[in-house]
Design a protein around this motif. Structure first.
Motif, PDB file in Angstrom:
ATOM      1  N   GLN A  57     -27.699 -14.299 -22.958  1.00 12.20           N
ATOM      2  CA  GLN A  57     -28.814 -14.756 -23.797  1.00 12.20           C
ATOM      3  C   GLN A  57     -29.119 -13.745 -24.894  1.00 12.20           C
ATOM      4  OE1 GLN A  57     -30.165 -17.682 -23.706  1.00 12.20           O
ATOM      5  NE2 GLN A  57     -29.410 -18.455 -21.754  1.00 12.20           N
ATOM      6  N   GLY A  58     -28.251 -12.796 -25.113  1.00 18.51           N
ATOM      7  CA  GLY A  58     -28.426 -11.888 -26.233  1.00 18.51           C
ATOM      8  C   GLY A  58     -29.485 -10.821 -26.039  1.00 18.51           C
ATOM      9  N   CYS A  62     -27.535  -5.779 -17.432  1.00 18.68           N
ATOM     10  CA  CYS A  62     -27.637  -7.108 -18.050  1.00 18.68           C
ATOM     11  C   CYS A  62     -28.584  -7.965 -17.212  1.00 18.68           C
ATOM     12  CB  CYS A  62     -26.279  -7.785 -18.144  1.00 18.68           C
ATOM     13  SG  CYS A  62     -26.440  -9.499 -18.685  1.00 18.68           S
ATOM     14  N   GLU A  93     -29.200 -11.017 -17.321  1.00 19.41           N
ATOM     15  CA  GLU A  93     -28.710 -12.375 -17.055  1.00 19.41           C
ATOM     16  C   GLU A  93     -27.479 -12.379 -16.148  1.00 19.41           C
ATOM     17  OE1 GLU A  93     -30.524 -14.836 -18.196  1.00 19.41           O
ATOM     18  OE2 GLU A  93     -31.676 -13.886 -19.799  1.00 19.41           O
TER      19      GLU A  93
END
Ligand code: HEM
Ligand code: SF4
Lengths: 324, 76
Positions: B17-18, B61, B63
């Motif tokens: 998701q950046g 991260c 995500e």
């Protein structure tokens, strides 16, 4: 926990939209907030921090929330949006009405939303002819991925979101970080000695003092962990609690200033991940770097009250600090 | 790890998701596209000097989009 049942819905894409409507506005808003794009604002942020410090450093004391933390995001956001920074006090008043008073007082919420919409309508008008370089103009000129312009309602909603989402969140994050360093001698000394550790420390401060709790509207009646949720109800989504999950973070309730494994959720998770996360991180890192360079020694002044916001955004609103 | 195995880093584009954590922690391994989503640079093969940072990027991260897999080394 169910917070509120109400028919009043604020329209603020992308945060209030679901797929497939969510993506067009989000994709338009993301490029101005990538790490590369926000790096261009870093010099401005450093200058802002130093100007603020100049105003109080000789006094031997300050209010870290009022004199420092709250002003940094207002100045950076207004620069990006292209709106006058002098309106900052007005923005903060609306934001407090929307996010604090408005949680329980729907009339205050409506009043703030209408005032913000009226404000941006005035800002939009001259840019219809000449959009210019700022974010307000950028949004008017923007086209969704299938080439359609956004409606006025969508543009106003997105501008409202950029104003509301960017200011008291970042202000709270900078304020909580200063509160932590003012009350934790060792962490403060370490960051003064090792400024290169500040970006890692910022992640830990975001984890431990996550400023934002969001909500979701229940789309389908469901049973979650033994709790019956009905369609249309609003539920809280506590990112701060997730960040202190002991199953995920060892010593979850301790601030470990150099924590190496830190997949925290302070900026949310999934498709609504905070668009401003790179900007907020840059502002936090710069605010702490410049402060610690100029004010390496400071502590909480316990003879005066420290106050914290109440509502869905949490951070200090008065932070009396003794310098030196 | 034996000499004939290499570590490869991958990003699951469905999950990413950046958040840009991987890029901040191991710029040599990850780049961001114009929408701020991460891509692995080159083949994704992790040089031994960057192994630690690859694991750190994976651990940060939110995500769970960074994967590290062991593969047989392509014959020279
Ligand atoms: C430390 C500061 C900040 C924190 C902790 C924060 C936190 C969050 C969180 C948790 C979400 C996810 C909401 C959800 O899942 O419903 C979010 C979304 C969002 N944030 Fe932030 N935010 C911060 C700063 C900013 C800034 C500076 C901006 C822009 C100027 C911004 C713009 C947005 C936008 C536009 C969204 C909606 C994204 C979407 O729905 O696709 N935020 N933020
Ligand atoms: S940290 Fe994870 S979500 Fe963020 S850019 Fe890298 S892979 Fe994507």
């Amino acid at each position: 926990m169910v917070v509120r049942e109400s028919d009043y819905r604020v329209n603020s894409p992308p945060i209030t939209s679901d797929p497939p409507d969510h993506r067009p506005m989000r994709m338009v808003l993301i490029p101005p907030f990538t790490p590369q794009a926000v790096a261009r604002l870093e010099a401005k942020a450093r200058a802002v921090c130093n100007e603020l410090i100049d105003r109080f450093v000789a006094n031997g004391m300050c209010d870290g929330a009022v004199d420092y933390a709250q002003t940094i995001p207002v100045l950076i956001n207004s620069q990006m949006l292209g709106i006058p920074a002098q309106h900052g006090d007005q923005f903060r008043e609306w934001i407090t009405m929307a996010l604090q008073t408005g949680v329980t007082d729907e009339a205050a919420l409506r009043q703030a939303e209408e005032a913000i919409a009226a404000y941006f309508e005035v800002q939009i008008k001259p840019r219809r002819e000449n959009p210019g370089e700022d974010l307000v103009g950028f949004l008017i000129a923007a086209r969704s991925p299938d080439g359609e312009p956004f409606s006025d309602r969508q543009v106003l909603g997105a501008l409202r979101l950029l104003l509301v989402a960017g200011i008291d969140t970042t202000w709270s994050a900078i304020g909580s970080s200063l509160w932590h360093l003012a009350t934790h001698e060792q962490d403060r000394a370490r960051l003064v000695a090792e400024p290169e550790s500040i970006p890692t420390a910022v992640e830990e401060l975001l984890r431990a003092y996550a400023p934002v709790t969001m909500a979701r509207e229940i789309a389908k009646t469901a049973d979650i962990g033994g709790c019956q949720l009905r369609e249309g109800q609003m539920v809280l989504l506590s990112f701060p609690a997730a960040n202190r999950d002991p199953g995920k973070f060892p010593d979850a309730d301790k601030v470990v200033i150099d924590r190496k494994h830190n997949p925290h959720a302070a900026f949310g998770l999934g498709i609504h991940r905070c668009i401003g996360s790179n900007l907020a991180r840059m502002e936090m890192v710069v605010a702490l770097q410049e402060w610690l360079k100029r004010i390496p020694v400071f502590s909480l002044d316990i003879s005066k009250p420290t106050t914290w916001s109440q509502g869905t955004v949490r951070g200090p609103r008065n932070l009396p600090i003794r310098i030196g | 790890m034996s000499e004939s195995r290499v570590l490869i880093v991958k990003i699951d584009p469905e999950k990413c998701q950046g958040h840009a954590r991987c890029h901040a922690l191991a710029t040599e391994l990850f780049e961001l596209d114009e929408f701020g989503n991460a891509r692995v640079r080159g083949s994704g093969q992790i040089p031994p000097t960057l192994e630690d940072r690859a694991w750190i990027a994976r651990a940060n991260c939110p995500e769970l989009a960074v994967e590290i897999v062991e593969q047989a080394k392509a014959p020279d």
